[in-house]
Design a protein around this motif. Structure first.
Motif, PDB file in Angstrom:
ATOM      1  N   PHE A 168      57.069 -10.775  -4.580  1.00 37.32           N
ATOM      2  CA  PHE A 168      57.562  -9.757  -5.504  1.00 37.32           C
ATOM      3  C   PHE A 168      56.960 -10.000  -6.875  1.00 37.32           C
ATOM      4  O   PHE A 168      56.979 -11.132  -7.364  1.00 37.32           O
ATOM      5  CB  PHE A 168      59.094  -9.830  -5.589  1.00 37.32           C
ATOM      6  N   ARG A 169      56.451  -8.938  -7.503  1.00 35.54           N
ATOM      7  CA  ARG A 169      55.957  -9.044  -8.877  1.00 35.54           C
ATOM      8  C   ARG A 169      57.173  -9.083  -9.806  1.00 35.54           C
ATOM      9  O   ARG A 169      58.077  -8.255  -9.685  1.00 35.54           O
ATOM     10  CB  ARG A 169      55.110  -7.834  -9.246  1.00 35.54           C
ATOM     11  N   THR A 170      57.159 -10.014 -10.734  1.00 34.12           N
ATOM     12  CA  THR A 170      58.282 -10.095 -11.668  1.00 34.12           C
ATOM     13  C   THR A 170      58.378  -8.813 -12.496  1.00 34.12           C
ATOM     14  O   THR A 170      59.479  -8.381 -12.830  1.00 34.12           O
ATOM     15  CB  THR A 170      58.169 -11.336 -12.571  1.00 34.12           C
ATOM     16  N   GLN A 209      51.177 -11.177 -14.976  1.00 36.04           N
ATOM     17  CA  GLN A 209      52.057 -10.929 -13.844  1.00 36.04           C
ATOM     18  C   GLN A 209      52.148 -12.165 -12.975  1.00 36.04           C
ATOM     19  O   GLN A 209      51.166 -12.857 -12.755  1.00 36.04           O
ATOM     20  CB  GLN A 209      51.535  -9.778 -12.995  1.00 36.04           C
ATOM     21  N   THR A 210      53.333 -12.413 -12.494  1.00 34.77           N
ATOM     22  CA  THR A 210      53.537 -13.525 -11.576  1.00 34.77           C
ATOM     23  C   THR A 210      54.212 -12.996 -10.325  1.00 34.77           C
ATOM     24  O   THR A 210      54.785 -11.907 -10.319  1.00 34.77           O
ATOM     25  CB  THR A 210      54.401 -14.625 -12.210  1.00 34.77           C
ATOM     26  N   LEU A 211      54.131 -13.773  -9.278  1.00 39.10           N
ATOM     27  CA  LEU A 211      54.760 -13.426  -8.010  1.00 39.10           C
ATOM     28  C   LEU A 211      55.866 -14.426  -7.707  1.00 39.10           C
ATOM     29  O   LEU A 211      55.775 -15.589  -8.089  1.00 39.10           O
ATOM     30  CB  LEU A 211      53.733 -13.473  -6.873  1.00 39.10           C
ATOM     31  N   CYS A 212      56.898 -13.963  -7.015  1.00 34.76           N
ATOM     32  CA  CYS A 212      57.948 -14.871  -6.589  1.00 34.76           C
ATOM     33  C   CYS A 212      58.322 -14.558  -5.148  1.00 34.76           C
ATOM     34  O   CYS A 212      58.022 -13.490  -4.627  1.00 34.76           O
ATOM     35  CB  CYS A 212      59.153 -14.824  -7.522  1.00 34.76           C
ATOM     36  N   THR A 213      58.971 -15.509  -4.521  1.00 34.30           N
ATOM     37  CA  THR A 213      59.394 -15.366  -3.131  1.00 34.30           C
ATOM     38  C   THR A 213      60.614 -14.453  -3.039  1.00 34.30           C
ATOM     39  O   THR A 213      61.232 -14.109  -4.059  1.00 34.30           O
ATOM     40  CB  THR A 213      59.760 -16.733  -2.532  1.00 34.30           C
ATOM     41  N   ARG A 214      60.982 -14.117  -1.813  1.00 32.81           N
ATOM     42  CA  ARG A 214      62.163 -13.280  -1.592  1.00 32.81           C
ATOM     43  C   ARG A 214      63.414 -13.969  -2.127  1.00 32.81           C
ATOM     44  O   ARG A 214      64.244 -13.352  -2.802  1.00 32.81           O
ATOM     45  CB  ARG A 214      62.317 -12.982  -0.102  1.00 32.81           C
ATOM     46  N   ARG A 215      63.535 -15.253  -1.875  1.00 30.71           N
ATOM     47  CA  ARG A 215      64.705 -15.993  -2.347  1.00 30.71           C
ATOM     48  C   ARG A 215      64.741 -16.025  -3.886  1.00 30.71           C
ATOM     49  O   ARG A 215      65.793 -15.844  -4.498  1.00 30.71           O
ATOM     50  CB  ARG A 215      64.682 -17.411  -1.784  1.00 30.71           C
ATOM     51  N   GLU A 216      63.592 -16.261  -4.512  1.00 27.41           N
ATOM     52  CA  GLU A 216      63.520 -16.289  -5.968  1.00 27.41           C
ATOM     53  C   GLU A 216      63.809 -14.911  -6.558  1.00 27.41           C
ATOM     54  O   GLU A 216      64.529 -14.794  -7.554  1.00 27.41           O
ATOM     55  CB  GLU A 216      62.148 -16.775  -6.426  1.00 27.41           C
ATOM     56  N   ALA A 217      63.262 -13.856  -5.933  1.00 32.02           N
ATOM     57  CA  ALA A 217      63.503 -12.494  -6.413  1.00 32.02           C
ATOM     58  C   ALA A 217      64.982 -12.145  -6.300  1.00 32.02           C
ATOM     59  O   ALA A 217      65.556 -11.563  -7.225  1.00 32.02           O
ATOM     60  CB  ALA A 217      62.654 -11.501  -5.631  1.00 32.02           C
ATOM     61  N   ALA A 218      65.583 -12.502  -5.173  1.00 31.56           N
ATOM     62  CA  ALA A 218      67.013 -12.232  -4.987  1.00 31.56           C
ATOM     63  C   ALA A 218      67.830 -12.960  -6.053  1.00 31.56           C
ATOM     64  O   ALA A 218      68.768 -12.394  -6.622  1.00 31.56           O
ATOM     65  CB  ALA A 218      67.453 -12.657  -3.587  1.00 31.56           C
ATOM     66  N   ALA A 219      67.470 -14.193  -6.353  1.00 34.41           N
ATOM     67  CA  ALA A 219      68.192 -14.956  -7.373  1.00 34.41           C
ATOM     68  C   ALA A 219      68.031 -14.305  -8.748  1.00 34.41           C
ATOM     69  O   ALA A 219      68.997 -14.243  -9.514  1.00 34.41           O
ATOM     70  CB  ALA A 219      67.687 -16.400  -7.405  1.00 34.41           C
ATOM     71  N   ARG A 220      66.836 -13.817  -9.062  1.00 32.26           N
ATOM     72  CA  ARG A 220      66.625 -13.141 -10.358  1.00 32.26           C
ATOM     73  C   ARG A 220      67.510 -11.917 -10.495  1.00 32.26           C
ATOM     74  O   ARG A 220      67.976 -11.599 -11.586  1.00 32.26           O
ATOM     75  CB  ARG A 220      65.172 -12.700 -10.515  1.00 32.26           C
ATOM     76  N   LEU A 221      67.702 -11.202  -9.378  1.00 30.04           N
ATOM     77  CA  LEU A 221      68.508  -9.981  -9.405  1.00 30.04           C
ATOM     78  C   LEU A 221      69.984 -10.249  -9.127  1.00 30.04           C
ATOM     79  O   LEU A 221      70.793  -9.328  -9.128  1.00 30.04           O
ATOM     80  CB  LEU A 221      67.963  -8.982  -8.376  1.00 30.04           C
ATOM     81  N   ARG A 222      70.326 -11.505  -8.854  1.00 31.87           N
ATOM     82  CA  ARG A 222      71.700 -11.901  -8.521  1.00 31.87           C
ATOM     83  C   ARG A 222      72.180 -11.147  -7.285  1.00 31.87           C
ATOM     84  O   ARG A 222      73.305 -10.628  -7.230  1.00 31.87           O
ATOM     85  CB  ARG A 222      72.656 -11.668  -9.687  1.00 31.87           C
TER      86      ARG A 222
END
Length: 82
Positions: free
Chosen positions: A57-59, A18-31
């Motif tokens: 956010f957990r990926t 499991q990895t964690l990402c920031t709010r900006r990175e999570a938003a980008a992953r979800l478009r």
């Protein structure tokens, strides 16, 4: 996108999957926009990890959200029930 590991791997502690990402990175992953992501968090649809004041956010949670949000289209069978 740079993901953050939950801990540094050592010989007795292998790297987690499991990895964690920031709010900006999570938003980008979800478009999504960061605001749209925040609305989903406030609605309880996407869990967050709180590290002090920081939210991560957990990926795996993001992937689960995508899977749960995926619509399945079923073609009606000829002569089937309506």
């Amino acid at each position: 996108m740079k993901d953050i590991l939950l801990h540094h791997p050592t010989p007795d502690r292998p790297a987690p999957t499991q990895t964690l990402c920031t709010r900006r990175e999570a938003a980008a992953r979800l478009r999504l926009s960061p605001r749209q992501l925040s609305n989903l968090v406030l609605a309880g649809e996407i869990p967050v990890v709180r590290l002090g004041a920081a939210l991560r956010f957990r990926t795996a949670d993001l992937e689960a959200f995508i899977e749960a949000s995926t619509a399945r289209v079923v073609k009606p069978q000829p002569g089937g029930a309506h």
